[in-house]
Scaffold this motif. Sequence first.
Motif, PDB file in Angstrom:
ATOM      1  N   LEU A 218      -6.895   4.307  -1.235  1.00  0.00           N
ATOM      2  CA  LEU A 218      -8.040   3.635  -0.623  1.00  0.00           C
ATOM      3  C   LEU A 218      -9.372   4.156  -1.151  1.00  0.00           C
ATOM      4  CD1 LEU A 218      -6.901   3.355   3.115  1.00  0.00           C
ATOM      5  CD2 LEU A 218      -6.427   1.824   1.185  1.00  0.00           C
TER       6      LEU A 218
ATOM      7  N   ALA B  70      -7.236  -4.561   7.197  1.00  0.00           N
ATOM      8  CA  ALA B  70      -8.240  -4.665   6.132  1.00  0.00           C
ATOM      9  C   ALA B  70      -9.086  -5.904   6.327  1.00  0.00           C
ATOM     10  CB  ALA B  70      -7.563  -4.710   4.761  1.00  0.00           C
TER      11      ALA B  70
ATOM     12  N   TYR C 134       0.839  -1.198   0.000  1.00  0.00           N
ATOM     13  CA  TYR C 134       0.000   0.000   0.000  1.00  0.00           C
ATOM     14  C   TYR C 134       0.879   1.255   0.000  1.00  0.00           C
ATOM     15  CZ  TYR C 134      -3.813  -3.196   1.260  1.00  0.00           C
ATOM     16  OH  TYR C 134      -4.737  -4.220   1.275  1.00  0.00           O
TER      17      TYR C 134
ATOM     18  N   ARG D 110      -9.515  -7.445  -3.197  1.00  0.00           N
ATOM     19  CA  ARG D 110      -9.803  -6.364  -4.142  1.00  0.00           C
ATOM     20  C   ARG D 110      -8.532  -5.552  -4.416  1.00  0.00           C
ATOM     21  NH1 ARG D 110     -14.354  -3.348  -5.928  1.00  0.00           N
ATOM     22  NH2 ARG D 110     -13.856  -1.166  -6.377  1.00  0.00           N
ATOM     23  N   PHE D 111      -7.752  -5.310  -3.369  1.00  0.00           N
ATOM     24  CA  PHE D 111      -6.494  -4.588  -3.556  1.00  0.00           C
ATOM     25  C   PHE D 111      -5.583  -5.326  -4.532  1.00  0.00           C
ATOM     26  CE2 PHE D 111      -2.000  -4.178  -2.257  1.00  0.00           C
ATOM     27  CZ  PHE D 111      -1.800  -2.833  -2.544  1.00  0.00           C
TER      28      PHE D 111
ATOM     29  N   ALA E 150      -9.949   3.476  -4.997  1.00  0.00           N
ATOM     30  CA  ALA E 150     -10.053   2.041  -5.259  1.00  0.00           C
ATOM     31  C   ALA E 150     -11.292   1.426  -4.623  1.00  0.00           C
ATOM     32  CB  ALA E 150      -8.813   1.322  -4.756  1.00  0.00           C
TER      33      ALA E 150
ATOM     34  N   LEU F 126     -11.729   0.884  -1.431  1.00  0.00           N
ATOM     35  CA  LEU F 126     -11.314   0.009  -0.329  1.00  0.00           C
ATOM     36  C   LEU F 126     -11.854   0.584   0.980  1.00  0.00           C
ATOM     37  CD1 LEU F 126      -7.657  -0.666  -1.554  1.00  0.00           C
ATOM     38  CD2 LEU F 126      -9.636  -2.196  -1.731  1.00  0.00           C
ATOM     39  N   ARG F 127     -13.144   0.411   1.184  1.00  0.00           N
ATOM     40  CA  ARG F 127     -13.841   1.035   2.304  1.00  0.00           C
ATOM     41  C   ARG F 127     -13.659   0.288   3.620  1.00  0.00           C
ATOM     42  NH1 ARG F 127     -17.055   1.319  -2.222  1.00  0.00           N
ATOM     43  NH2 ARG F 127     -17.447   3.440  -2.980  1.00  0.00           N
ATOM     44  N   GLU F 128     -13.119  -0.916   3.543  1.00  0.00           N
ATOM     45  CA  GLU F 128     -12.883  -1.708   4.746  1.00  0.00           C
ATOM     46  C   GLU F 128     -11.385  -1.899   4.978  1.00  0.00           C
ATOM     47  OE1 GLU F 128     -15.538  -3.266   6.945  1.00  0.00           O
ATOM     48  OE2 GLU F 128     -16.131  -1.353   6.075  1.00  0.00           O
ATOM     49  N   THR F 129     -10.615  -0.882   4.598  1.00  0.00           N
ATOM     50  CA  THR F 129      -9.171  -0.856   4.803  1.00  0.00           C
ATOM     51  C   THR F 129      -8.837   0.428   5.546  1.00  0.00           C
ATOM     52  OG1 THR F 129      -8.815  -2.059   2.740  1.00  0.00           O
ATOM     53  CG2 THR F 129      -6.911  -0.925   3.670  1.00  0.00           C
TER      54      THR F 129
ATOM     55  N   ASP G 100     -11.537  -6.873   1.055  1.00  0.00           N
ATOM     56  CA  ASP G 100     -10.798  -5.693   0.612  1.00  0.00           C
ATOM     57  C   ASP G 100      -9.367  -6.053   0.215  1.00  0.00           C
ATOM     58  OD1 ASP G 100     -12.645  -3.628   0.627  1.00  0.00           O
ATOM     59  OD2 ASP G 100     -11.415  -2.345   1.911  1.00  0.00           O
TER      60      ASP G 100
END
Length: 349
Positions: free
Chosen positions: A180, A233, A65, A240-241, A183, A185-188, A237
Amino acid sequence: MQQQALGGVTERIARFIEAGEISGAGLAVALGGQIVLEWYGGEAAPGLLAGPDTLWPLASITKLYTAATIMALVERGVLTLGIPVRAVLPEFDGDGREAVTIRHLLTHTSGLLYEPEDMETLLRQQLPLDELVEAAFSEPLQFQPGTQVSYSDLGYAVAGLAAEEVAGRPFPALVRELLLEPAGLRETYFPLPPDEAGRLAQVTGALAEGTPGHMYGPGYGLRLAHPAWGVVASLPDLLRFALLFTPHAPVRILSQASVRTMTSNQVGLAANGGIWGIGFELAGGHFGEGDLLSPASFGHSGATGCTLWVEPEYDLVLAYVSNRHLNAGREEFIRRLAIVVNMVLAALT
């Protein structure tokens, strides 16, 4: 059909849990960009069943990340990989540091120590991030920059400091704004918000365990936002990343040129320290979990018991999370990761 083929993997992980090797785990697999398995077992923390809402400390997968965020700055002309760190952080000087570049930091070729030798003591004291990183500015380099590979958390910490200096924004804000949020990435989280602590997996065996300074605890360690190990995360997620670096990316965050740079050899032939792109390790795992991974594979593992791998040859992505730290038994830790990766590849290729 794929779920049935992967049944042996989930049964094997369940046996890890039943035997008390780990308390909880999750495995997600995508084939051709489509999720073919999302499985959970055991407890992520006492009284908390592992599930899609669990937040797992990703440990060193965090470096991916951080690297992706810095590549976003490179694309915007804010940084270059070849710029000397000293040009951004003038205090990063002496003992050969003037030769260290951002590329060296992100490929573990800077010569910086892995982490401060008294890391656990520093954590127990709950020191701020800048004091945890001070050794990068004061301790002698292990070798001339660019001549060897030696894995370094301190290198990523300095990279985060350099990024926030040139961008004029705190590094966690850059991660959120450049990676985040776009992308999805709402649960990161980086850092972990206090109101999300109830979903956090509890890692056994980490530094300063049982104290308020727990490296992966919600009160201090995961609120530091350390660029080498501070991301948490959910398993969906995390998968997904990883898909961001495949042709099946749900949204394009980085250019194809940046993805290729991150996933191609940036260090030449490394005898002992692994072959690294920018952030990603290539062609097998740093811990030795890559028995069946192809030369085209790229990914990273984390000492909290997680691993993330992309296999372009088979159009496959796997994400595995658990909650027993490397320090609680290195051989068993490596064996578990290798078994999971091997069995997934064997089942689907």
